[in-house]
Design a protein around this motif. Structure first.
Motif, PDB file in Angstrom:
ATOM      1  N   TRP A 262       0.833  -1.194   0.000  1.00 56.58           N
ATOM      2  CA  TRP A 262       0.000   0.000   0.000  1.00 56.58           C
ATOM      3  C   TRP A 262       0.873   1.251   0.000  1.00 56.58           C
ATOM      4  N   PHE A 263       0.382   2.281  -0.684  1.00 55.62           N
ATOM      5  CA  PHE A 263       1.002   3.605  -0.655  1.00 55.62           C
ATOM      6  C   PHE A 263      -0.069   4.611  -0.242  1.00 55.62           C
ATOM      7  N   GLN A 264       0.243   5.421   0.767  1.00 59.47           N
ATOM      8  CA  GLN A 264      -0.712   6.415   1.254  1.00 59.47           C
ATOM      9  C   GLN A 264      -0.446   7.766   0.615  1.00 59.47           C
ATOM     10  N   CYS A 265      -1.499   8.367   0.076  1.00 59.67           N
ATOM     11  CA  CYS A 265      -1.370   9.717  -0.473  1.00 59.67           C
ATOM     12  C   CYS A 265      -1.180  10.705   0.675  1.00 59.67           C
ATOM     13  N   LYS A 266      -0.232  11.616   0.528  1.00 60.12           N
ATOM     14  CA  LYS A 266       0.062  12.589   1.579  1.00 60.12           C
ATOM     15  C   LYS A 266      -1.000  13.683   1.667  1.00 60.12           C
ATOM     16  N   HIS A 267      -1.862  13.750   0.669  1.00 60.45           N
ATOM     17  CA  HIS A 267      -2.908  14.770   0.637  1.00 60.45           C
ATOM     18  C   HIS A 267      -4.243  14.158   1.061  1.00 60.45           C
ATOM     19  N   THR A 268      -5.008  14.887   1.835  1.00 59.66           N
ATOM     20  CA  THR A 268      -6.313  14.416   2.294  1.00 59.66           C
ATOM     21  C   THR A 268      -7.380  15.450   1.952  1.00 59.66           C
ATOM     22  N   ILE A 269      -8.629  15.025   2.062  1.00 63.64           N
ATOM     23  CA  ILE A 269      -9.762  15.929   1.847  1.00 63.64           C
ATOM     24  C   ILE A 269     -10.560  15.987   3.139  1.00 63.64           C
ATOM     25  N   LYS A 270     -10.751  17.184   3.665  1.00 61.25           N
ATOM     26  CA  LYS A 270     -11.542  17.346   4.882  1.00 61.25           C
ATOM     27  C   LYS A 270     -12.936  17.820   4.521  1.00 61.25           C
ATOM     28  N   GLY A 271     -13.936  17.104   5.037  1.00 60.43           N
ATOM     29  CA  GLY A 271     -15.316  17.448   4.744  1.00 60.43           C
ATOM     30  C   GLY A 271     -15.712  18.789   5.339  1.00 60.43           C
ATOM     31  N   LEU A 272     -16.750  19.379   4.772  1.00 55.60           N
ATOM     32  CA  LEU A 272     -17.248  20.658   5.263  1.00 55.60           C
ATOM     33  C   LEU A 272     -18.070  20.454   6.523  1.00 55.60           C
ATOM     34  N   ALA A 273     -17.947  21.386   7.463  1.00 55.03           N
ATOM     35  CA  ALA A 273     -18.757  21.334   8.676  1.00 55.03           C
ATOM     36  C   ALA A 273     -20.202  21.648   8.325  1.00 55.03           C
ATOM     37  N   CYS A 274     -21.122  20.902   8.891  1.00 60.39           N
ATOM     38  CA  CYS A 274     -22.542  21.084   8.608  1.00 60.39           C
ATOM     39  C   CYS A 274     -23.286  21.470   9.880  1.00 60.39           C
ATOM     40  N   LYS A 275     -24.175  22.445   9.762  1.00 61.77           N
ATOM     41  CA  LYS A 275     -25.017  22.821  10.899  1.00 61.77           C
ATOM     42  C   LYS A 275     -26.043  21.734  11.182  1.00 61.77           C
ATOM     43  N   ALA A 276     -26.448  21.044  10.126  1.00 59.32           N
ATOM     44  CA  ALA A 276     -27.391  19.933  10.236  1.00 59.32           C
ATOM     45  C   ALA A 276     -26.966  18.884   9.235  1.00 59.32           C
TER      46      ALA A 276
END
Length: 280
Positions: A262-276
């Motif tokens: 396995w190779f892990q990508c050094k870049h990630t995606i953070k989801g947007l905060a949701c009020k609901a």
């Protein structure tokens, strides 16, 4: 054709298609992008699918540019028009700021995957992991590819074939039937990308080798096996030889075990905060 089942506790779905040329690098990139976007959307990490987000972000930037170029002076416009113009410009800026970091991280991760596909000699699997970290995943989706041919095309060409488009739709339907995203909203989290390939692959600026990596035993991955079959009657003899060589290479990697990691990508995606849960 689609099928499903369980293997050693892991859920799996199978998507099978026929294609004379097999799956090339650009096909893999398109499939991963579509599935990645669906996973983020179904787990309420982004407000809409990637294609719509890209269009929305481009439209906001274009509108902001037009608003900046439009100068309303007191002599040429009414006070109400100036207030409306200022208010809209503020709204557009907020929309851009809200999506900017997400779109940048998405673009960076996909660009890294594109580079990897053009550099790696083969690809076995792609894993999409949602959670606070790789050690504490909440959801794991594994895309297992069969019938991949890396002897033609480049991922950077970004050519979307009918085969890749069809596989993407079938893959998403398979994930929906497996209940992907049906759990309760877990709040904003990160998406990690891993690829399984030959240990000879090296792209240290974007991917780190993860030897002996295993997912947490508490998590049951959803495996999506994408199989591409080659119709013999439309493949010439030279192409068959090339495909046979590719299959032989893949099987030797599978048999040795340690040659595929396995190779892990050094870049990630953070989801947007949701009020609901329904409002990202």
């Amino acid at each position: 054709m689609e099928s499903s089942g369980e293997d050693g506790g892991a859920r799996f779905r199978e998507v099978e298609v026929s294609a004379a040329e097999g799956l090339g690098r650009s096909d893999i990139l398109h499939i991963v992008k579509e599935v990645l976007g669906f996973v983020l959307y179904m787990h309420q990490q982004i407000p809409s699918v990637i294609h719509h987000l890209e269009n929305e972000f481009s439209a906001l930037k274009e509108e902001h540019k037009n608003l900046e170029e439009t100068c309303l002076t007191p002599n040429d416009s009414k006070a109400a028009d100036r207030r409306k113009h200022t208010f809209r410009k503020r709204e557009v800026k907020q929309g851009i700021r809200r999506l900017e970091k997400l779109m940048h991280s998405l673009s960076t991760l996909l660009s890294a995957l594109q580079l990897a596909l053009d550099e790696m000699p083969d690809i076995q699997e792609v894993a999409l992991v949602l959670g606070a970290s790789l050690l504490r995943p909440q959801h794991v989706y594994q895309l297992v590819f069969s019938g991949v041919t890396f002897h033609f095309g480049k991922a950077k060409e970004c050519t979307k074939s009918k085969v890749a488009d069809g596989i993407s739709r079938k893959a998403i339907r398979a994930l929906i039937s497996a209940g992907a995203g049906s759990s309760s909203y877990m709040g904003p989290c990160k998406l990690f990308l891993l690829v399984k390939s030959s240990s000879t692959f090296s792209l240290p600026l974007h991917f780190l080798p993860k030897r002996d990596f295993h997912f947490c035993k508490k998590i049951v991955p959803l495996n999506l096996h994408i199989k591409c079959k080659f119709p013999v009657h439309i493949i010439d003899r030279s192409h068959q030889t090339s495909l046979a060589a590719t299959a032989s290479s893949s099987s030797s990697l599978d048999s040795t075990g340690n040659d595929v990691i396995w190779f892990q990508c050094k870049h990630t995606i953070k989801g947007l905060a949701c009020k609901a849960p329904t409002q990202c």
